[in-house]
Design a protein around this motif. Structure first.
Motif, PDB file in Angstrom:
ATOM      1  N   HIS A   1       9.671  12.996  11.841  1.00 15.90           N
ATOM      2  CA  HIS A   1       9.830  13.431  10.451  1.00 15.90           C
ATOM      3  C   HIS A   1       9.585  12.232   9.561  1.00 15.90           C
ATOM      4  O   HIS A   1      10.146  11.154   9.802  1.00 15.90           O
ATOM      5  CB  HIS A   1      11.235  13.984  10.249  1.00 15.90           C
ATOM      6  N   ARG A   2       8.738  12.394   8.535  1.00 17.60           N
ATOM      7  CA  ARG A   2       8.297  11.237   7.742  1.00 17.60           C
ATOM      8  C   ARG A   2       8.151  11.643   6.283  1.00 17.60           C
ATOM      9  O   ARG A   2       7.712  12.762   5.968  1.00 17.60           O
ATOM     10  CB  ARG A   2       6.970  10.722   8.292  1.00 17.60           C
ATOM     11  N   MET A   3       8.480  10.717   5.382  1.00 12.46           N
ATOM     12  CA  MET A   3       8.392  10.989   3.949  1.00 12.46           C
ATOM     13  C   MET A   3       8.015   9.711   3.209  1.00 12.46           C
ATOM     14  O   MET A   3       8.555   8.642   3.500  1.00 12.46           O
ATOM     15  CB  MET A   3       9.744  11.503   3.438  1.00 12.46           C
ATOM     16  N   PRO A   4       7.091   9.790   2.253  1.00  9.37           N
ATOM     17  CA  PRO A   4       6.766   8.601   1.458  1.00  9.37           C
ATOM     18  C   PRO A   4       7.878   8.279   0.470  1.00  9.37           C
ATOM     19  O   PRO A   4       8.513   9.182  -0.090  1.00  9.37           O
ATOM     20  CB  PRO A   4       5.481   9.015   0.735  1.00  9.37           C
ATOM     21  N   VAL A   5       8.118   7.008   0.263  1.00  7.91           N
ATOM     22  CA  VAL A   5       9.111   6.554  -0.707  1.00  7.91           C
ATOM     23  C   VAL A   5       8.427   5.957  -1.930  1.00  7.91           C
ATOM     24  O   VAL A   5       8.912   6.080  -3.049  1.00  7.91           O
ATOM     25  CB  VAL A   5      10.047   5.505  -0.057  1.00  7.91           C
TER      26      VAL A   5
ATOM     27  N   GLU B   1       0.819  -1.216   0.000  1.00  8.12           N
ATOM     28  CA  GLU B   1       0.000   0.000   0.000  1.00  8.12           C
ATOM     29  C   GLU B   1       0.847   1.259   0.000  1.00  8.12           C
ATOM     30  O   GLU B   1       0.499   2.259  -0.639  1.00  8.12           O
ATOM     31  CB  GLU B   1      -0.917  -0.010   1.224  1.00  8.12           C
ATOM     32  N   GLN B   2       1.957   1.228   0.711  1.00  4.42           N
ATOM     33  CA  GLN B   2       2.822   2.396   0.782  1.00  4.42           C
ATOM     34  C   GLN B   2       4.135   2.008   1.444  1.00  4.42           C
ATOM     35  O   GLN B   2       4.189   1.122   2.284  1.00  4.42           O
ATOM     36  CB  GLN B   2       2.172   3.525   1.590  1.00  4.42           C
ATOM     37  N   ILE B   3       5.212   2.689   1.046  1.00 11.38           N
ATOM     38  CA  ILE B   3       6.497   2.598   1.734  1.00 11.38           C
ATOM     39  C   ILE B   3       6.867   4.003   2.184  1.00 11.38           C
ATOM     40  O   ILE B   3       6.778   4.963   1.409  1.00 11.38           O
ATOM     41  CB  ILE B   3       7.604   2.026   0.826  1.00 11.38           C
ATOM     42  N   ALA B   4       7.259   4.137   3.454  1.00  9.18           N
ATOM     43  CA  ALA B   4       7.636   5.446   3.992  1.00  9.18           C
ATOM     44  C   ALA B   4       8.858   5.292   4.875  1.00  9.18           C
ATOM     45  O   ALA B   4       9.093   4.227   5.461  1.00  9.18           O
ATOM     46  CB  ALA B   4       6.484   6.069   4.782  1.00  9.18           C
ATOM     47  N   VAL B   5       9.650   6.353   4.972  1.00  3.46           N
ATOM     48  CA  VAL B   5      10.782   6.386   5.895  1.00  3.46           C
ATOM     49  C   VAL B   5      10.568   7.554   6.847  1.00  3.46           C
ATOM     50  O   VAL B   5       9.959   8.569   6.495  1.00  3.46           O
ATOM     51  CB  VAL B   5      12.129   6.530   5.156  1.00  3.46           C
TER      52      VAL B   5
ATOM     53  N   GLU C   1       8.933   1.783   6.930  1.00  5.38           N
ATOM     54  CA  GLU C   1       7.678   1.061   7.118  1.00  5.38           C
ATOM     55  C   GLU C   1       7.104   0.679   5.769  1.00  5.38           C
ATOM     56  O   GLU C   1       6.921   1.528   4.892  1.00  5.38           O
ATOM     57  CB  GLU C   1       6.670   1.919   7.877  1.00  5.38           C
ATOM     58  N   VAL C   2       6.847  -0.597   5.604  1.00  2.27           N
ATOM     59  CA  VAL C   2       6.207  -1.117   4.392  1.00  2.27           C
ATOM     60  C   VAL C   2       4.810  -1.581   4.787  1.00  2.27           C
ATOM     61  O   VAL C   2       4.662  -2.562   5.531  1.00  2.27           O
ATOM     62  CB  VAL C   2       7.022  -2.278   3.783  1.00  2.27           C
ATOM     63  N   ALA C   3       3.804  -0.848   4.326  1.00  2.00           N
ATOM     64  CA  ALA C   3       2.416  -1.193   4.635  1.00  2.00           C
ATOM     65  C   ALA C   3       1.928  -2.237   3.626  1.00  2.00           C
ATOM     66  O   ALA C   3       1.903  -1.983   2.423  1.00  2.00           O
ATOM     67  CB  ALA C   3       1.535   0.049   4.570  1.00  2.00           C
TER      68      ALA C   3
END
Length: 337
Positions: free
Chosen positions: A74-78, A48-52, A122-124
């Motif tokens: 602090h978070r950003m989508p990859v 669904e989404q990968i974020a760091v 995080e890999v959803a």
């Protein structure tokens, strides 16, 4: 087949994630470059989404008690949604900007006691347990910060420890919901006046607010108390001044209004540049429920957003319980009180 689906829902036989940083060392205002490496599991996986995001250990006050929690600040989508085939190998590059206010964790290659920092991936995964990875990050000081830290050492102050306090400093523009305190035991020439000093940097692209909290000793007819000073410096000043002289001047100005260093015979430093700071009377930090020191009461303005590239629905400053796993938590003391 049903059993395999059940195992997949619990993360068994699912995709694996390993994030590799090009360099785990960085500074406020720079960036972390890396790649998220995925390997598909036994069955197709709907990502669904990968974020760091950057996570750290923060001290939180609640009533009369204090505890430590893990905060993603602090978070950003990859990557967005896609299908990962069984055994498929995929490598996704990213560049995460490091906020200017990110606290310092390392000085001259040595980790500051009490500081932790990590990059969480995080890999959803749809209808399954989310996957995560955590990598150590070292944040080194900017040139001006380094010169000020050097000045404290040159003046004879001994490093005690460092931590992050959830809250806001009154009158200072902050984008993160916490601030760092770097604590020192007083140098011998100041020991008759102060016990300890806490140093805080609130950094932006324009410059740095330097906040000093001095724990003053009590006198014959007076109790000990904390006094505060705030000073503003420019990044361009790093190599322009004698920082030991400047810091000495800050300490004198911070304490002298309350019968401090000058009353003990310390004179004003020669050539002290007035543009290198402005003192502020009674400059308390604001916390959720007060603080053990003599600081202003009441709820501080806790900022929960303002992170670069924040994902919709994801709030910077969120306390997370599952951010750390295994040896990382044990080795770094995440979650310890």
């Amino acid at each position: 087949m049903v059993f395999k689906k059940m195992l997949s829902a619990f993360g068994v036989g699912g995709p694996t994630v390993d994030t590799v940083l090009a360099n785990p060392n960085t500074r406020p205002g720079l960036a972390l470059d890396g790649r998220v490496n995925l390997v598909g599991g036994e069955a197709p996986a709907a990502i669904e989404q990968i974020a760091v995001g950057l996570v750290t250990r923060v001290e939180i006050e609640s009533g009369d008690s204090e505890y430590a929690g893990i905060m993603e600040f602090h978070r950003m989508p990859v990557s967005g949604a896609f299908e990962l085939a069984p055994k498929q190998q995929l490598s996704i590059p990213f560049q995460l900007p490091v906020p200017w206010e990110t606290p310092i964790t390392d000085v001259y290659g040595q980790r500051l006691h009490g500081m932790t920092m990590g990059l969480r991936t995080e890999v959803a995964v749809a209808r399954a347990v989310d996957k995560s990875d955590l990598d150590q990050v070292a944040v080194h000081p900017l040139p001006v910060q380094e010169r000020i830290l050097e000045a404290f050492a040159r003046l004879g102050f001994r490093f005690k420890g460092a931590d992050l306090e959830r809250g806001h400093i009154r009158g200072v523009h902050q984008t993160l919901p916490f601030y760092q305190e770097i604590e020192y035991f007083a140098a011998p020439q100041y020991a008759q006046v102060i016990n300890e000093v806490e140093l805080t940097f609130v950094t932006s692209q324009q410059g740095i607010d330097v906040i000093l909290e001095c724990d003053k000793r009590g006198g014959f007819l007076s109790a000990g108390h904390d006094v505060f000073g705030r000073y503003t410096v420019s990044h361009a000043d790093a190599d322009r001044v004698d920082w030991a002289q400047v810091v000495d001047g800050w300490l004198q100005e911070t304490t002298s209004r309350y019968g401090g260093l000058r009353a003990q015979g310390f004179g004003a430093p020669q050539g002290y540049p007035p543009q290198h700071g402005y003192p502020t009377h009674g400059y308390p930090m604001q916390h959720g429920h007060g603080h053990g020191h003599s600081r202003g009461p009441g709820m501080g303005g806790i900022v929960a957003g303002a992170a670069l590239g924040a994902v919709g629905g994801m709030v910077a400053g969120e306390m997370i319980e599952d951010a750390v796993e295994g040896d990382f938590a044990e080795d770094w003391g995440f979650g310890e009180e």
